[in-house]
Design a protein around this motif. Sequence first.
Motif, mmCIF file in Angstrom:
data_model
loop_
_atom_site.group_PDB
_atom_site.id
_atom_site.type_symbol
_atom_site.label_atom_id
_atom_site.label_comp_id
_atom_site.label_asym_id
_atom_site.label_seq_id
_atom_site.Cartn_x
_atom_site.Cartn_y
_atom_site.Cartn_z
ATOM 1 N N LEU A 264 7.473 -67.377 -83.877
ATOM 2 C CA LEU A 264 7.025 -67.932 -82.601
ATOM 3 C C LEU A 264 7.250 -66.935 -81.459
ATOM 4 C CD1 LEU A 264 5.797 -70.295 -81.118
ATOM 5 C CD2 LEU A 264 8.067 -71.328 -80.982
ATOM 6 N N ASP A 265 8.424 -66.289 -81.451
ATOM 7 C CA ASP A 265 8.694 -65.274 -80.434
ATOM 8 C C ASP A 265 7.687 -64.127 -80.535
ATOM 9 O OD1 ASP A 265 10.861 -66.609 -79.328
ATOM 10 O OD2 ASP A 265 12.339 -65.533 -80.536
ATOM 11 N N ARG A 266 7.332 -63.736 -81.754
ATOM 12 C CA ARG A 266 6.349 -62.664 -81.936
ATOM 13 C C ARG A 266 4.988 -63.076 -81.358
ATOM 14 N NH1 ARG A 266 8.680 -62.178 -87.068
ATOM 15 N NH2 ARG A 266 6.826 -62.993 -88.089
ATOM 16 N N ARG A 267 4.594 -64.326 -81.547
ATOM 17 C CA ARG A 267 3.320 -64.796 -80.978
ATOM 18 C C ARG A 267 3.382 -64.784 -79.448
ATOM 19 N NH1 ARG A 267 3.625 -68.875 -85.042
ATOM 20 N NH2 ARG A 267 3.760 -70.515 -83.470
ATOM 21 N N ILE A 268 4.513 -65.193 -78.904
ATOM 22 C CA ILE A 268 4.681 -65.177 -77.448
ATOM 23 C C ILE A 268 4.611 -63.749 -76.928
ATOM 24 C CG2 ILE A 268 6.357 -65.547 -75.575
ATOM 25 C CD1 ILE A 268 7.260 -68.087 -77.148
ATOM 26 N N VAL A 269 5.359 -62.859 -77.551
ATOM 27 C CA VAL A 269 5.373 -61.455 -77.120
ATOM 28 C C VAL A 269 3.978 -60.840 -77.255
ATOM 29 C CG1 VAL A 269 6.291 -59.152 -77.658
ATOM 30 C CG2 VAL A 269 7.840 -61.107 -77.495
ATOM 31 N N ALA A 270 3.293 -61.127 -78.348
ATOM 32 C CA ALA A 270 1.944 -60.580 -78.547
ATOM 33 C C ALA A 270 1.001 -61.054 -77.446
ATOM 34 C CB ALA A 270 1.412 -60.969 -79.924
ATOM 35 N N ALA A 271 1.087 -62.327 -77.096
ATOM 36 C CA ALA A 271 0.223 -62.864 -76.037
ATOM 37 C C ALA A 271 0.552 -62.214 -74.695
ATOM 38 C CB ALA A 271 0.371 -64.383 -75.952
ATOM 39 N N LEU A 272 1.836 -62.019 -74.395
ATOM 40 C CA LEU A 272 2.230 -61.390 -73.133
ATOM 41 C C LEU A 272 1.875 -59.907 -73.111
ATOM 42 C CD1 LEU A 272 5.633 -63.175 -72.502
ATOM 43 C CD2 LEU A 272 3.498 -63.466 -71.213
ATOM 44 N N GLU A 273 1.911 -59.246 -74.269
ATOM 45 C CA GLU A 273 1.492 -57.845 -74.331
ATOM 46 C C GLU A 273 -0.008 -57.720 -74.020
ATOM 47 O OE1 GLU A 273 4.348 -55.445 -77.419
ATOM 48 O OE2 GLU A 273 2.874 -56.807 -78.308
ATOM 49 N N MET B 152 -5.363 -33.272 -74.435
ATOM 50 C CA MET B 152 -6.814 -33.124 -74.340
ATOM 51 C C MET B 152 -7.475 -34.490 -74.124
ATOM 52 S SD MET B 152 -7.109 -29.930 -74.592
ATOM 53 C CE MET B 152 -8.846 -29.687 -74.854
ATOM 54 N N ARG B 153 -7.026 -35.475 -74.890
ATOM 55 C CA ARG B 153 -7.513 -36.840 -74.748
ATOM 56 C C ARG B 153 -6.516 -37.758 -75.443
ATOM 57 N NH1 ARG B 153 -10.770 -38.180 -79.589
ATOM 58 N NH2 ARG B 153 -10.835 -36.288 -80.817
ATOM 59 N N GLU B 154 -6.464 -38.975 -75.008
ATOM 60 C CA GLU B 154 -5.549 -39.945 -75.606
ATOM 61 C C GLU B 154 -6.247 -40.634 -76.771
ATOM 62 O OE1 GLU B 154 -2.683 -42.573 -73.304
ATOM 63 O OE2 GLU B 154 -4.273 -43.986 -73.829
ATOM 64 N N ILE B 155 -5.577 -40.651 -77.900
ATOM 65 C CA ILE B 155 -6.093 -41.336 -79.079
ATOM 66 C C ILE B 155 -5.538 -42.760 -79.136
ATOM 67 C CG2 ILE B 155 -6.297 -41.271 -81.598
ATOM 68 C CD1 ILE B 155 -7.586 -38.845 -80.035
ATOM 69 N N LYS B 156 -4.258 -42.885 -78.862
ATOM 70 C CA LYS B 156 -3.596 -44.186 -78.854
ATOM 71 C C LYS B 156 -2.550 -44.152 -77.757
ATOM 72 C CE LYS B 156 -1.100 -47.426 -81.792
ATOM 73 N NZ LYS B 156 -0.576 -47.701 -83.129
ATOM 74 N N GLY B 157 -2.577 -45.150 -76.894
ATOM 75 C CA GLY B 157 -1.699 -45.120 -75.740
ATOM 76 C C GLY B 157 -0.507 -46.047 -75.807
ATOM 77 N N ASP B 158 -0.542 -47.006 -76.687
ATOM 78 C CA ASP B 158 0.566 -47.954 -76.750
ATOM 79 C C ASP B 158 0.483 -48.704 -78.072
ATOM 80 O OD1 ASP B 158 2.857 -49.212 -75.904
ATOM 81 O OD2 ASP B 158 1.986 -50.023 -74.081
ATOM 82 N N ILE B 159 1.520 -49.447 -78.354
ATOM 83 C CA ILE B 159 1.524 -50.286 -79.549
ATOM 84 C C ILE B 159 1.834 -51.707 -79.144
ATOM 85 C CG2 ILE B 159 2.297 -48.392 -81.025
ATOM 86 C CD1 ILE B 159 5.061 -49.802 -81.145
ATOM 87 N N SER B 160 1.542 -52.617 -80.023
ATOM 88 C CA SER B 160 1.984 -53.991 -79.860
ATOM 89 C C SER B 160 3.328 -54.093 -80.577
ATOM 90 C CB SER B 160 0.986 -54.965 -80.489
ATOM 91 O OG SER B 160 1.614 -56.211 -80.699
ATOM 92 N N PHE B 161 4.378 -54.336 -79.834
ATOM 93 C CA PHE B 161 5.690 -54.445 -80.474
ATOM 94 C C PHE B 161 5.790 -55.693 -81.336
ATOM 95 C CE2 PHE B 161 6.740 -51.203 -77.379
ATOM 96 C CZ PHE B 161 7.464 -50.334 -78.181
ATOM 97 N N ALA B 162 5.064 -56.719 -80.970
ATOM 98 C CA ALA B 162 5.037 -57.915 -81.823
ATOM 99 C C ALA B 162 4.449 -57.557 -83.183
ATOM 100 C CB ALA B 162 4.230 -59.022 -81.157
ATOM 101 N N ASP B 163 3.359 -56.786 -83.197
ATOM 102 C CA ASP B 163 2.772 -56.343 -84.461
ATOM 103 C C ASP B 163 3.715 -55.403 -85.207
ATOM 104 O OD1 ASP B 163 0.519 -57.823 -83.865
ATOM 105 O OD2 ASP B 163 -0.691 -56.078 -83.285
ATOM 106 N N ALA B 164 4.398 -54.526 -84.467
ATOM 107 C CA ALA B 164 5.316 -53.582 -85.100
ATOM 108 C C ALA B 164 6.470 -54.313 -85.789
ATOM 109 C CB ALA B 164 5.857 -52.593 -84.067
ATOM 110 N N VAL B 165 6.999 -55.342 -85.145
ATOM 111 C CA VAL B 165 8.078 -56.132 -85.767
ATOM 112 C C VAL B 165 7.561 -56.807 -87.035
ATOM 113 C CG1 VAL B 165 9.554 -58.166 -85.479
ATOM 114 C CG2 VAL B 165 9.414 -56.485 -83.667
ATOM 115 N N GLY B 166 6.389 -57.404 -86.948
ATOM 116 C CA GLY B 166 5.805 -58.036 -88.111
ATOM 117 C C GLY B 166 5.593 -57.043 -89.246
#
Length: 156
Positions: A5-14, A137-151
């Motif tokens: 549930l916390d992961r779903r909350i964090v994912a939504a807030l991200e 030169m260019r950004e390929i990936k700028g951030d991650i979802s920590f909720a996804d990373a925990v999962g």
Amino acid sequence: MLDALDRRIVAALERDARISFAVLADEVGLSKTPCWKRVKSLEDAGIIRGYTTQIDPARIGFGIEAFIQVSIDFEVSDAFEAAVKRHPLIRRCHATTGEADYLLQIVTVDMMALDRMLREELSRLPGVRRTITSMAMREIKGDISFADAVGHALRG
């Protein structure tokens, strides 16, 4: 660790930190008050450190992004770190292992400003012995979802 549930909350807030508690609660399957309590608990635990607005540096004139490896004299590491925290063009700074002591991510408006920043500012920070600069030169990936990373980490 976060439960499902916390992961779903964090994912939504991200995805959208400006989401209302009513919409967030509906999205994660809670009523508004228990959802608010969960978010408050995540904030109190330091898991949610704050809410920010993400700015595209290039769209406001910062067309140059560079990564700078910095080697310093460690007797002045506290002074170096304090100076880095105050510098407005340094976006991120990480203490690292390997050949360099720190890795800085900086932005400047153009190559002349980068040259000036390296020669007149960065080289004069406390204890700086050597720098190695790499240009983004260019950004390929700028951030991650920590909720996804925990999962993902829990699966492995």
